[in-house]
Design an enzyme around this catalytic site. Structure first.
Site, mmCIF file in Angstrom:
data_model
loop_
_atom_site.group_PDB
_atom_site.id
_atom_site.type_symbol
_atom_site.label_atom_id
_atom_site.label_comp_id
_atom_site.label_asym_id
_atom_site.label_seq_id
_atom_site.Cartn_x
_atom_site.Cartn_y
_atom_site.Cartn_z
ATOM 1 N N ARG A 121 47.280 -11.622 50.600
ATOM 2 C CA ARG A 121 47.957 -11.810 51.894
ATOM 3 C C ARG A 121 46.986 -11.630 53.065
ATOM 4 O O ARG A 121 46.036 -10.859 52.981
ATOM 5 C CB ARG A 121 49.154 -10.845 52.003
ATOM 6 C CG ARG A 121 50.245 -11.222 51.009
ATOM 7 C CD ARG A 121 51.423 -10.308 51.080
ATOM 8 N NE ARG A 121 52.150 -10.433 52.333
ATOM 9 C CZ ARG A 121 53.167 -9.658 52.686
ATOM 10 N NH1 ARG A 121 53.560 -8.691 51.869
ATOM 11 N NH2 ARG A 121 53.781 -9.843 53.836
ATOM 12 N N SER A 165 54.803 -10.511 65.096
ATOM 13 C CA SER A 165 54.717 -9.624 63.931
ATOM 14 C C SER A 165 54.900 -8.163 64.318
ATOM 15 O O SER A 165 54.094 -7.589 65.045
ATOM 16 C CB SER A 165 53.371 -9.815 63.227
ATOM 17 O OG SER A 165 53.186 -8.775 62.294
ATOM 18 N N GLN A 167 54.604 -5.822 62.272
ATOM 19 C CA GLN A 167 53.580 -5.051 61.555
ATOM 20 C C GLN A 167 52.316 -4.943 62.395
ATOM 21 O O GLN A 167 51.701 -3.882 62.475
ATOM 22 C CB GLN A 167 53.281 -5.699 60.209
ATOM 23 C CG GLN A 167 54.477 -5.670 59.271
ATOM 24 C CD GLN A 167 54.211 -6.346 57.944
ATOM 25 O OE1 GLN A 167 53.198 -7.024 57.772
ATOM 26 N NE2 GLN A 167 55.121 -6.179 57.009
ATOM 27 N N ASP A 317 63.150 -11.874 56.885
ATOM 28 C CA ASP A 317 63.309 -11.367 55.523
ATOM 29 C C ASP A 317 64.611 -11.854 54.874
ATOM 30 O O ASP A 317 64.789 -11.723 53.666
ATOM 31 C CB ASP A 317 63.294 -9.825 55.520
ATOM 32 C CG ASP A 317 61.914 -9.279 55.846
ATOM 33 O OD1 ASP A 317 60.926 -10.042 55.759
ATOM 34 O OD2 ASP A 317 61.807 -8.080 56.191
HETATM 35 C C1 S3P Z 1 58.215 -5.582 58.728
HETATM 36 C C2 S3P Z 1 58.023 -6.659 59.537
HETATM 37 C C3 S3P Z 1 58.168 -8.051 59.089
HETATM 38 C C4 S3P Z 1 58.955 -8.139 57.786
HETATM 39 C C5 S3P Z 1 58.492 -7.127 56.785
HETATM 40 C C6 S3P Z 1 58.659 -5.726 57.321
HETATM 41 C C7 S3P Z 1 57.993 -4.232 59.270
HETATM 42 O O1 S3P Z 1 56.887 -8.614 58.888
HETATM 43 O O2 S3P Z 1 58.839 -9.431 57.238
HETATM 44 O O3 S3P Z 1 59.239 -7.231 55.593
HETATM 45 O O4 S3P Z 1 58.423 -3.244 58.660
HETATM 46 O O5 S3P Z 1 57.374 -4.136 60.345
HETATM 47 P P1 S3P Z 1 56.023 -9.188 60.128
HETATM 48 O O6 S3P Z 1 56.034 -8.169 61.159
HETATM 49 O O7 S3P Z 1 54.653 -9.421 59.578
HETATM 50 O O8 S3P Z 1 56.693 -10.466 60.475
#
Ligand code: S3P
Length: 438
Positions: A121, A165, A167, A317
């Protein structure tokens, strides 16, 4: 591990919603940084957050799980430490991306690894801003294995997210928090805001403003947080499998308790409402800065829907299970602007299409989405079939839910990853009337 469905079942009764994965991950990291005694209830005891828990203990945190499953954060006697052994984040993109931010902020020397899916990834999305912040790091073409080295971070850092994102946003906020520096993250499209809510809940100096339609999140220098016990709300992403299962099966009534209702996550409910779903929200309240409620679902006649633009990060998700709802809805469903699905635990657009081929559901692929030609009737298969989960928990659970509308058993292969997010999926669906078996 393969799992096989039983035809002619429905989902009904009362279910406790499993704890939220995103929140469980974050609270471990933030509580470890606060470094005082704290209890965390409602935690998701699944592989992803448990990998984060062991990684944190590996760098010197003192986190225990008591007999009742309550997480006990103890006060560390020593500072965080380097580890010669790599931190293993398993299958978890959130665990890895957020831990990279936190540990870079702490100035540690560490290496990181994960399973085959996580190793393929893209990590450039967090590596680039961390390097701009001053972190010295090495990676293999912006993927795992990744190494970080002790570095002095910029006292003040501003970053505009090139992709939506949560994350990436959280990685930068945690790097700022752990280093004591000020960070500003600009997000053009709203993503889940659990990190911001949690920081505020523990007393961080965090300002959020909307400037020219963009979210500007500013964490002030030297933000000190205060310990207090925390309650993790239920995961709406996990609840979505049960909700769609009840909608498409002959369910009289399914009630799911304590589901997180954060508006950056409830896009699925808006989408299902547009599709004609009979869903009621009751008992709305707030725990530890996050709203939650009970959700009541009845079987419904669904219709197709068009999904694109700013709602996509909110439902990212849930698109696999929305695709199953769409397959059993009247008319066409179009999903666009969702190319992020190609870099999740699997290429989810490819995995959904492959499953639809097996089921005989008609669809058309786009680079950034899918068009699904729905049909509310049950699927008549001439033989039991087998569907590949592509080692992806959300694909596995989505096709197991599709099994509710098939006249023959469906076997979904490689289902171990269900344990990353919904460890009691088999027991819970069985207790609600849908027998699925290993
Ligand atoms: C998440 C953010 C999402 C999601 C992932 C969990 C998180 O990803 O798809 O399952 O906990 O911040 P992205 O922020 O990369 O879109």
């Amino acid at each position: 591990m393969n799992i096989t469905s039983t035809p002619n079942c429905s989902l009904h009764g009362v279910a406790n919603c499993p704890g939220d994965k995103s929140i469980s991950q974050r609270v471990l990291m933030i509580a470890s940084l606060i470094n005082d005694q704290m209890k965390i209830r409602g935690f998701l005891h699944a592989d992803d957050p448990l990998c984060t828990l062991s990684s944190l203990n590996q760098i010197g945190a003192d986190i225990e799980i008591d007999k009742k499953g309550i997480i006990r954060i103890k006060k560390r006697k020593k500072p965080f430490i380097n580890s010669k052994k790599p931190l293993d984040l398993g299958n978890s993109g959130t665990g890895l991306r957020l831990m990279l931010g936190m540990t870079s902020g702490l100035g540690l020397e560490l290496s990181f690894q994960g399973d085959t899916s996580l190793s393929s990834r893209p990590m450039g999305r967090v590596i680039k801003p961390l390097i701009k912040m001053g972190v010295s790091m090495e990676s293999l073409n912006e993927m795992l294995p990744i190494k970080i080295f002790p570095s002095k971070l910029k006292r003040s850092f501003i970053y505009e997210l090139p992709i939506a994102s949560a994350q990436v946003k959280s990685c930068i906020l945690l790097a700022g928090l752990a280093s004591g520096n000020s960070v500003t993250v600009i997000e053009p499209i709203q993503t889940r805001d659990h990190t911001e809510r949690m920081l505020k809940n523990f007393g961080a100096k965090l300002e959020i403003n909307s400037i020219e339609g963009k979210n500007v999140i500013h964490l002030k220098e030297g933000s000190s947080l205060h310990a207090k016990d925390y309650q993790v709300v239920g995961d709406i992403s996990s609840a979505s499998f049960l909700i769609v299962g009840a909608l498409i099966s002959k369910s009289k009534k399914l009630k799911i308790l304590d589901v997180g209702m954060n508006s950056t996550r409830t896009g699925i409910l808006k989408v299902l409402d547009q599709m004609g779903a009979n869903i009621h929200i009751t008992n709305l309240r707030v725990e530890s800065g996050e709203p939650l409620a009970d959700i009541v679902v009845h079987e419904s006649h669904l219709k197709g829907v068009e999904l694109r633009g700013s709602i996509i990060p909110n439902i990212i998700d849930e698109i696999p299970i929305i695709s199953i709802a769409a397959a059993f809805a009247e008319g066409e469903t179009i999903i666009r602007d969702a190319s992020e699905l190609r870099v999740k635990e699997s290429d989810r657009l490819k995995a959904i299409s492959a499953g639809f081929n097996k089921l005989g559901v008609k669809y058309k692929n786009f680079d950034d989405g899918i068009k699904i030609y729905g049909n509310p009737a049950s699927l008549i298969l001439s033989n039991p079939i087998s569907i590949d989960s592509y080692d992806d928990h959300r694909i596995a659970m989505s096709f197991l839910i599709a099994g509710l509308k098939c006249n023959k058993p469906i076997t979904v292969t490689k289902c171990m990853n269900i344990f990353t997010s919904f460890p009691n999926f088999i027991e819970l669906t069985s207790s609600l009337g849908y027998q699925i078996e290993k």
